[in-house]
Design a protein around this motif. Structure first.
Motif, PDB file in Angstrom:
ATOM      1  N   GLU A 119       8.952   3.795  59.075  1.00 22.43           N
ATOM      2  CA  GLU A 119      10.190   2.628  59.535  1.00 22.43           C
ATOM      3  C   GLU A 119      10.125   1.370  58.498  1.00 22.43           C
ATOM      4  O   GLU A 119       9.106   0.852  58.613  1.00 22.43           O
ATOM      5  CB  GLU A 119      10.194   2.594  60.705  1.00 22.43           C
ATOM      6  N   GLU A 120      11.117   1.243  58.374  1.00 19.76           N
ATOM      7  CA  GLU A 120      11.968  -0.500  58.005  1.00 19.76           C
ATOM      8  C   GLU A 120      11.834  -1.868  58.981  1.00 19.76           C
ATOM      9  O   GLU A 120      10.684  -2.679  57.923  1.00 19.76           O
ATOM     10  CB  GLU A 120      13.026  -0.507  57.513  1.00 19.76           C
ATOM     11  N   PHE A 121      12.024  -1.621  60.183  1.00 21.76           N
ATOM     12  CA  PHE A 121      11.089  -2.560  61.173  1.00 21.76           C
ATOM     13  C   PHE A 121      10.032  -2.884  61.132  1.00 21.76           C
ATOM     14  O   PHE A 121       9.614  -3.602  61.047  1.00 21.76           O
ATOM     15  CB  PHE A 121      12.747  -2.855  62.052  1.00 21.76           C
ATOM     16  N   PRO A 122       9.120  -2.043  61.645  1.00 23.08           N
ATOM     17  CA  PRO A 122       7.729  -1.993  61.932  1.00 23.08           C
ATOM     18  C   PRO A 122       7.045  -2.424  59.852  1.00 23.08           C
ATOM     19  O   PRO A 122       6.182  -3.236  60.429  1.00 23.08           O
ATOM     20  CB  PRO A 122       7.433  -1.282  62.413  1.00 23.08           C
ATOM     21  N   CYS A 123       7.481  -2.313  59.357  1.00 27.70           N
ATOM     22  CA  CYS A 123       6.726  -3.193  57.667  1.00 27.70           C
ATOM     23  C   CYS A 123       7.757  -4.406  57.922  1.00 27.70           C
ATOM     24  O   CYS A 123       6.529  -5.354  57.367  1.00 27.70           O
ATOM     25  CB  CYS A 123       7.551  -2.148  57.277  1.00 27.70           C
ATOM     26  N   GLN A 124       8.548  -4.686  58.471  1.00 32.11           N
ATOM     27  CA  GLN A 124       8.451  -6.290  58.471  1.00 32.11           C
ATOM     28  C   GLN A 124       8.219  -7.095  59.758  1.00 32.11           C
ATOM     29  O   GLN A 124       6.969  -8.022  59.020  1.00 32.11           O
ATOM     30  CB  GLN A 124      10.500  -6.521  58.864  1.00 32.11           C
ATOM     31  N   ILE A 125       7.317  -6.466  60.522  1.00 29.50           N
ATOM     32  CA  ILE A 125       6.775  -6.908  61.576  1.00 29.50           C
ATOM     33  C   ILE A 125       5.159  -6.804  60.926  1.00 29.50           C
ATOM     34  O   ILE A 125       4.839  -7.826  60.933  1.00 29.50           O
ATOM     35  CB  ILE A 125       6.599  -6.214  62.855  1.00 29.50           C
ATOM     36  N   ALA A 126       4.478  -5.974  60.483  1.00 27.48           N
ATOM     37  CA  ALA A 126       3.209  -5.862  59.980  1.00 27.48           C
ATOM     38  C   ALA A 126       3.284  -6.700  58.717  1.00 27.48           C
ATOM     39  O   ALA A 126       2.026  -7.821  58.267  1.00 27.48           O
ATOM     40  CB  ALA A 126       3.451  -4.085  58.945  1.00 27.48           C
ATOM     41  N   GLN A 127       4.195  -7.578  57.508  1.00 28.58           N
ATOM     42  CA  GLN A 127       3.874  -8.046  56.967  1.00 28.58           C
ATOM     43  C   GLN A 127       3.836  -9.816  57.316  1.00 28.58           C
ATOM     44  O   GLN A 127       3.269 -10.393  57.018  1.00 28.58           O
ATOM     45  CB  GLN A 127       5.307  -7.922  55.958  1.00 28.58           C
ATOM     46  N   THR A 128       5.410  -9.887  58.139  1.00 31.59           N
ATOM     47  CA  THR A 128       5.010 -11.226  59.369  1.00 31.59           C
ATOM     48  C   THR A 128       3.874 -11.071  59.750  1.00 31.59           C
ATOM     49  O   THR A 128       2.977 -12.636  59.350  1.00 31.59           O
ATOM     50  CB  THR A 128       6.503 -10.765  60.209  1.00 31.59           C
ATOM     51  N   ALA A 129       3.222 -10.530  60.427  1.00 30.20           N
ATOM     52  CA  ALA A 129       1.713 -10.363  61.375  1.00 30.20           C
ATOM     53  C   ALA A 129       0.642 -11.184  60.336  1.00 30.20           C
ATOM     54  O   ALA A 129      -0.309 -11.517  61.300  1.00 30.20           O
ATOM     55  CB  ALA A 129       1.684  -8.992  62.572  1.00 30.20           C
ATOM     56  N   LEU A 130       0.863 -10.252  59.351  1.00 23.03           N
ATOM     57  CA  LEU A 130      -0.657 -10.611  58.708  1.00 23.03           C
ATOM     58  C   LEU A 130      -0.613 -12.298  57.757  1.00 23.03           C
ATOM     59  O   LEU A 130      -1.483 -12.744  58.006  1.00 23.03           O
ATOM     60  CB  LEU A 130      -0.532  -9.649  57.434  1.00 23.03           C
ATOM     61  N   TYR A 131       0.964 -12.299  57.998  1.00 23.78           N
ATOM     62  CA  TYR A 131       1.028 -14.161  57.329  1.00 23.78           C
ATOM     63  C   TYR A 131       1.089 -14.692  58.797  1.00 23.78           C
ATOM     64  O   TYR A 131       0.063 -16.281  58.568  1.00 23.78           O
ATOM     65  CB  TYR A 131       2.192 -14.004  57.002  1.00 23.78           C
ATOM     66  N   LEU A 132       0.720 -14.141  59.885  1.00 25.38           N
ATOM     67  CA  LEU A 132       0.555 -14.856  61.135  1.00 25.38           C
ATOM     68  C   LEU A 132      -1.383 -14.965  61.086  1.00 25.38           C
ATOM     69  O   LEU A 132      -1.453 -16.117  61.439  1.00 25.38           O
ATOM     70  CB  LEU A 132       1.166 -14.181  62.074  1.00 25.38           C
TER      71      LEU A 132
END
Length: 173
Positions: A119-132
């Motif tokens: 799923e595309e949206f969870p990918c974006q969340i995962a990337q952002t969460a790793l930066y956080l």
């Protein structure tokens, strides 16, 4: 409706305590044991830091990245502990310790985290969460060492791929 759809594709949230059960024995526990073994050995500590910096984690069904986030947090905490110990040894031996900024710039970064998610949206969340989590761990290091450490501008990125792990050639990650 959305919950049923996610359940059909195998999506579910993994609690932190369960993630720690998975990453502890094969990854974190041996590294912590090695830290204990080389606690007073400057060269051994440096080798261990290099080992952590070279670590790569793959979650082939990463969802929003909780597994990757917890693994990254635990590895970075160990990195902080090792650098703190190196600073203590340096004080004892009157050797100047590298700035924490230089030490962490050479260490583990978010580009060591790899994930595949359909799923595309969870990918974006995962990337952002790793930066956080990287930012939070940088804050933790800054507090511990009394030195402001930031990774700006962002130059490394997690490798989170929006694709089907069952059909994707994993070597592309």
């Amino acid at each position: 409706e959305e919950k049923g759809k996610r359940r059909q594709i195998g999506a579910h949230y993994t609690k932190e305590k369960n993630i720690l059960k998975v990453i502890g024995p094969p990854l974190i526990d041996p590294l912590r044991a090695e830290f204990d073994r080389v606690f007073n050995d400057e060269r051994g500590l440096i080798v261990l830091l290099k080992k952590i910096a070279a670590t790569r984690i793959l979650d082939p069904a990463c969802g929003c990245g909780n597994f990757l986030i917890i693994a990254y947090r635990e590895l970075r905490q160990l990195e902080i502990d090792i650098n703190w110990r190196l600073m203590e040894i340096g004080k004892r031996t009157k050797q100047k310790y590298l700035s924490v900024g230089i030490a962490f710039a050479r260490g583990l970064n978010v580009d060591a985290m790899c994930g595949i998610e359909i799923e595309e949206f969870p990918c974006q969340i995962a990337q952002t969460a790793l930066y956080l989590i990287d930012h939070l761990m940088n804050n933790r290091a800054s507090e511990r060492f009394g030195e402001n450490f930031r990774r700006l501008p962002l130059s490394n990125a997690p490798h989170i791929i929006n694709d089907n792990a069952l059909t994707l050639d994993w070597s592309k990650i």
